[in-house]
Design a protein around this motif. Sequence first.
Motif, PDB file in Angstrom:
ATOM      1  N   HIS A  51       1.068  -1.139   0.047  1.00  0.00           N
ATOM      2  CA  HIS A  51      -0.060   0.015   0.026  1.00  0.00           C
ATOM      3  C   HIS A  51       0.815   1.374  -0.040  1.00  0.00           C
ATOM      4  CE1 HIS A  51      -2.875   3.039   1.242  1.00  0.00           C
ATOM      5  NE2 HIS A  51      -3.899   2.161   0.944  1.00  0.00           N
ATOM      6  N   SER A  52       0.333   2.262  -0.945  1.00  0.00           N
ATOM      7  CA  SER A  52       1.163   3.398  -0.789  1.00  0.00           C
ATOM      8  C   SER A  52       1.288   4.062   0.330  1.00  0.00           C
ATOM      9  CB  SER A  52       0.541   4.551  -1.604  1.00  0.00           C
ATOM     10  OG  SER A  52      -0.862   4.816  -1.420  1.00  0.00           O
ATOM     11  N   GLU A  60      -2.750   8.040   4.335  1.00  0.00           N
ATOM     12  CA  GLU A  60      -2.962   7.748   2.996  1.00  0.00           C
ATOM     13  C   GLU A  60      -4.139   7.448   2.793  1.00  0.00           C
ATOM     14  OE1 GLU A  60      -1.305   8.257  -1.096  1.00  0.00           O
ATOM     15  OE2 GLU A  60      -0.769   8.937   0.819  1.00  0.00           O
ATOM     16  N   ILE A  61      -4.824   6.427   3.511  1.00  0.00           N
ATOM     17  CA  ILE A  61      -6.291   6.026   3.299  1.00  0.00           C
ATOM     18  C   ILE A  61      -7.172   7.228   3.929  1.00  0.00           C
ATOM     19  CG2 ILE A  61      -7.723   4.476   4.514  1.00  0.00           C
ATOM     20  CD1 ILE A  61      -5.720   2.309   4.617  1.00  0.00           C
ATOM     21  N   THR A  67      -6.813  10.422   3.767  1.00  0.00           N
ATOM     22  CA  THR A  67      -6.661  11.373   2.721  1.00  0.00           C
ATOM     23  C   THR A  67      -7.636  11.029   1.617  1.00  0.00           C
ATOM     24  OG1 THR A  67      -4.614  12.207   3.432  1.00  0.00           O
ATOM     25  CG2 THR A  67      -5.295  13.065   1.069  1.00  0.00           C
ATOM     26  N   ASP A  68      -7.271   9.616   1.257  1.00  0.00           N
ATOM     27  CA  ASP A  68      -8.313   9.217   0.079  1.00  0.00           C
ATOM     28  C   ASP A  68      -9.629   9.251   0.207  1.00  0.00           C
ATOM     29  OD1 ASP A  68      -5.917   8.844  -1.613  1.00  0.00           O
ATOM     30  OD2 ASP A  68      -5.705   6.711  -1.147  1.00  0.00           O
ATOM     31  N   ASN A  69     -10.140   8.720   1.651  1.00  0.00           N
ATOM     32  CA  ASN A  69     -11.544   8.808   2.039  1.00  0.00           C
ATOM     33  C   ASN A  69     -12.171  10.289   1.847  1.00  0.00           C
ATOM     34  OD1 ASN A  69     -11.472   5.942   2.259  1.00  0.00           O
ATOM     35  ND2 ASN A  69     -11.393   6.136   4.502  1.00  0.00           N
ATOM     36  N   ILE A 113     -10.945  12.719   0.144  1.00  0.00           N
ATOM     37  CA  ILE A 113     -11.109  13.355  -1.186  1.00  0.00           C
ATOM     38  C   ILE A 113     -12.375  12.723  -2.076  1.00  0.00           C
ATOM     39  CG2 ILE A 113     -10.249  13.181  -3.471  1.00  0.00           C
ATOM     40  CD1 ILE A 113      -7.179  13.209  -2.109  1.00  0.00           C
ATOM     41  N   LYS A 114     -12.633  11.564  -1.696  1.00  0.00           N
ATOM     42  CA  LYS A 114     -13.748  10.915  -2.370  1.00  0.00           C
ATOM     43  C   LYS A 114     -15.080  11.798  -1.718  1.00  0.00           C
ATOM     44  CE  LYS A 114     -11.823   6.171  -2.865  1.00  0.00           C
ATOM     45  NZ  LYS A 114     -11.526   5.156  -2.500  1.00  0.00           N
ATOM     46  N   ARG A 127      -8.141   9.353  10.869  1.00  0.00           N
ATOM     47  CA  ARG A 127      -8.903   8.505   9.781  1.00  0.00           C
ATOM     48  C   ARG A 127     -10.250   8.591   9.859  1.00  0.00           C
ATOM     49  NH1 ARG A 127      -7.476   2.389   8.130  1.00  0.00           N
ATOM     50  NH2 ARG A 127      -8.405   2.460  10.128  1.00  0.00           N
ATOM     51  N   GLU A 139     -15.341   7.380   4.338  1.00  0.00           N
ATOM     52  CA  GLU A 139     -15.706   8.247   3.286  1.00  0.00           C
ATOM     53  C   GLU A 139     -17.118   8.749   4.035  1.00  0.00           C
ATOM     54  OE1 GLU A 139     -17.149   8.241  -1.255  1.00  0.00           O
ATOM     55  OE2 GLU A 139     -15.973   6.672  -0.532  1.00  0.00           O
TER      56      GLU A 139
END
Length: 251
Positions: A26-27, A185-186, A188-190, A192-193, A237, A240
Amino acid sequence: MDQRLMIVKNNIEQNGCYCMRSMKNHSGYLKKIEWTEANFDQGLEYLQIKDGKKTLGFIEYAPGEFSWRVIHADNYMVIHCIWVGSPGTGLGSQLVQLCLEEARQRKMKGVAVLTNADTGWAPSKELFIKNGFAFVESGPYSFELYVYSFEDSSLPYFPANWNERLARFSEGLTILRTDQCPYLEIATDNLIKAANTANIHPHIIHLQDRAQMMELSPTLYGVFNVIYNGELIAYHRMTERSFLKALKENE
């Protein structure tokens, strides 16, 4: 310490990191490895306690002048994170004692830690009280400062300009983040979605050093903060769906 157990120090490239170890491609995990290695030059320490090949827990800490928590703690060691897989086994205390011993060897003033009873993204205070730490100060969002001081000297302390920090981000959605935790990272992705669903364009600030974090972070946690129209909506964290709910509540 049990003679079967072994302490592995700063060998993160070979041993990896404790968090998200089941998702090594995972990134967020890869960025955590890079971030940790980059901070070794500034005194960061990453200790893992192992039983053979099995990692049982870890502790991460750094000198206050280079730590990634929003605390003024010059010449103190600051614990970022501590986590053991089996609470109640004494492993947490062993890791805390290793940090205290290193601070003594470096002739520092003591060790400080940021705790929070409302979230699992910061250590809880019970472990530190048991190991002789004393309460020093409370801050916004249920954060507390605990310190083990080796001498009668000045204690670490919190900044006080929290309203001013939030006011800088009075319009729109801003994410302040680092790679200190692989789960960011998770997170941030959540977010952004969720922002895309709400038709909101987020502004992401990737904090590059402690000085920038100390200036901008609206919470003591420092390494991840989400502000929408001047209100803090998260410092850890969330899913979403949770992010989307928080955005709508602060429109």
